[in-house]
Write a protein that holds these residues in place. Structure first.
Motif, short mmCIF file in Angstrom:
data_model
loop_
_atom_site.label_atom_id
_atom_site.label_comp_id
_atom_site.label_asym_id
_atom_site.label_seq_id
_atom_site.Cartn_x
_atom_site.Cartn_y
_atom_site.Cartn_z
N ASP A 387 0.83 -1.21 0.00
CA ASP A 387 0.00 0.00 0.00
C ASP A 387 0.86 1.26 0.00
OD1 ASP A 387 -2.32 -1.47 -0.08
OD2 ASP A 387 -2.72 -1.33 2.07
N ALA A 388 1.96 1.23 0.76
CA ALA A 388 2.85 2.40 0.79
C ALA A 388 3.52 2.61 -0.56
CB ALA A 388 3.89 2.22 1.89
N MET A 389 3.83 1.53 -1.27
CA MET A 389 4.41 1.67 -2.61
C MET A 389 3.43 2.35 -3.55
SD MET A 389 6.26 -2.03 -3.05
CE MET A 389 7.64 -2.51 -2.01
N ASP A 429 4.03 -2.04 -8.73
CA ASP A 429 4.19 -1.14 -9.87
C ASP A 429 3.34 -1.56 -11.06
OD1 ASP A 429 5.87 0.66 -8.62
OD2 ASP A 429 7.71 -0.32 -9.28
N ALA A 430 3.21 -2.88 -11.26
CA ALA A 430 2.34 -3.36 -12.34
C ALA A 430 0.90 -2.92 -12.10
CB ALA A 430 2.43 -4.88 -12.46
N GLY A 431 0.46 -2.99 -10.85
CA GLY A 431 -0.89 -2.55 -10.52
C GLY A 431 -1.08 -1.06 -10.72
N PHE A 432 -0.08 -0.26 -10.33
CA PHE A 432 -0.20 1.18 -10.50
C PHE A 432 -0.23 1.55 -11.99
CE2 PHE A 432 1.57 5.46 -10.89
CZ PHE A 432 0.73 6.16 -10.04
N LEU A 433 0.64 0.95 -12.76
CA LEU A 433 0.66 1.22 -14.20
C LEU A 433 -0.63 0.76 -14.87
CD1 LEU A 433 4.34 0.19 -14.96
CD2 LEU A 433 3.35 2.45 -15.40
N ALA A 434 -1.16 -0.36 -14.43
CA ALA A 434 -2.41 -0.86 -15.02
C ALA A 434 -3.54 0.14 -14.82
CB ALA A 434 -2.77 -2.20 -14.39
#
Length: 465
Positions: A387-389, A429-434
């Protein structure tokens, strides 16, 4: 590493079906990429000796302060956790973790240990008080096998670059031996001079005198700087790419030479008051930047931690035993003298880490969004969690983008957790980019390139690999 049964292959990815599909594709691109670990605390001797790990307590309890601090907060005595004396004590330490395992639900350390047990050791038995002895013995059987010795795991993890953290007077013989061993990946020392720069550090005076004696320099400020420069050169000859500075306050001051000489003599004689010691620390952080401009070492600053918050714990168990606590941290004014002098130097790389999340969007992203020398360090220590990422990316990206950040650093002494921590960052990061792709904010092609660069080109550029 082959996946073990029982772990959700989509763990940490978004729950929205459209975003999850994109995230799966992005994560799959980078899941098996080599690990670049430019900041950590795995001792080089672990790889030089290549001895089998002792047991579950050594792997998951006594060397992991994320674990011992939460067990202590839950009522456990630190002494048998940090320094178990024999196998019976180590088994009890492991059992303490197992009996309190429910307390680690939702924590990053709980997630990493699950990853290590299932993905590295291939064990699917749930950790409970009842299964503690069974798992202790099963882990011991695994650790006795050649493929679970440190060097074999280093290769299995796919580590391309690993940085250790080293005292400036270390002879680095372990690094020399490892470089000649045919390990495969590169292991480099990191210059960590805190106790030689901070008058409030335990043993500061003795450390400075040892530095001057070993380098044959006079007890003057000029001699002191030359001694530090010579040791930095020694580290560079043995492959170092960066320095590391753990400071509570990221303050810099540019003193005139005569002022610096007078303050140095006052500090080394033990006469400087608290204000003088603070100015000396600040000037030495400034000098470390000046040296990095001269010799090319990347300068990393890990700021904002109140070290050894518990005096009784420090007296009984020593430093680095889980009682360091974050404090509010500000960079903009404190670093202005440093950046005024060196911030526009194109070959100077300054990587700023914080555990104060408010600083990411308020100060670090704006600084990195202007100064070519400044990079925002990845979520560190108390923030290297899923979550912090995600909060970090949200706070930094709209101002500084992805390419003004450092790439992930694992900052760990727990060797088996390295792949778990890097995998966590890749999934986050994959989730954020998605999400950005699903919202039409970036194209899939752009997200694919960014995903690749976050684990490869970005850390290589920042740390000059």
């Amino acid at each position: 590493m082959s996946s073990s049964q029982g772990r959700d292959p989509d763990r940490l990815l978004p729950t929205d079906p459209a975003e999850r599909a994109i995230a799966r594709e992005l994560y799959a691109r980078v899941a098996a990429h080599p690990i670049i670990s430019p900041h950590g605390h795995v001792p080089v001797d672990l790889l030089v000796a290549d001895e089998p790990f002792r047991d579950a307590a050594e792997l998951f309890v006594s060397k992991d302060h994320y674990v011992t601090r939460l067990l202590h907060a839950s009522g456990a005595d630190l002494a048998p956790l940090l320094a178990p004396l024999d196998e019976a004590d180590r088994r009890r330490a492991w059992r303490t973790l197992a009996e309190n395992w429910h307390r680690f639900a939702g924590t990053a350390s709980g997630y990493w240990i699950d990853e290590e047990l299932t993905q590295v050791l291939g064990l699917d038995t749930p950790l409970t008080g009842e299964s503690a002895d069974l798992l202790f013995d099963a882990i011991a059987e695994k650790l006795a096998q050649p493929q679970f010795r440190p060097r074999a795991l280093f290769r299995q993890f796919g580590i391309e670059f690993l940085a250790t953290t080293d005292d400036p007077l270390d002879d680095l013989a372990g690094h020399d031996a490892l470089a000649a061993s045919g390990l495969g990946g590169r292991v480099a020392p990191t210059f960590r001079p805190d106790k030689y720069l901070d008058p409030d550090a335990v043993g500061f005076g003795d450390a400075v005198h040892a530095l001057l004696h070993q380098t044959a320099h006079e007890t003057t400020f000029g001699g002191y700087l030359a001694a530090l420069e010579s040791r930095r050169a020694y580290f560079i000859q043995r492959g170092a790419v960066s320095t590391d500075h753990g400071v509570e306050e990221p303050l810099t001051v540019d003193l005139e030479p005569s002022e610096a000489e007078s303050l140095f003599q006052s500090v080394i004689a033990g006469r400087a008051d608290a204000a003088g010691r603070r100015i000396f620390r600040a000037h030495m952080l400034f000098q470390m930047a000046r040296m990095s401009v001269d010799d090319g070492l990347v300068m990393t600053v890990h700021a904002g931690v109140f070290r050894n918050h518990s005096t009784p714990t420090l007296a009984t168990h020593g430093a680095d035993t889980g009682h360091d606590i974050p404090v509010p941290t500000s960079f903009t004014r404190g670093l202005q003298p440093l950046l005024e002098r060196f911030g526009l130097e194109r070959d100077f790389h300054l990587v700023l880490f914080t555990v104060d999340e408010t600083a990411f969007s308020r100060e670090l992203a704006p600084l990195a969004g202007f100064y070519p020398s400044v990079y925002v360090g990845a979520p560190w220590w108390f923030l290297d969690a899923p979550d912090a990422m995600a909060r970090f990316r949200s706070a930094v990206t709209e101002t500084a983008g992805f390419y003004r950040t450092s790439g992930f650093i694992d900052d760990t002494r727990a060797f088996l957790s390295i792949p778990a921590r890097h995998d966590t960052a890749r999934r986050a990061d994959a989730g954020f980019l998605a999400r950005l792709v699903a919202q039409g904010r970036v194209t899939l092609a752009a997200a694919e390139r960014i995903a690749d660069d976050l684990v490869g080109a970005i850390p290589r550029e920042v740390f000059k690999l």
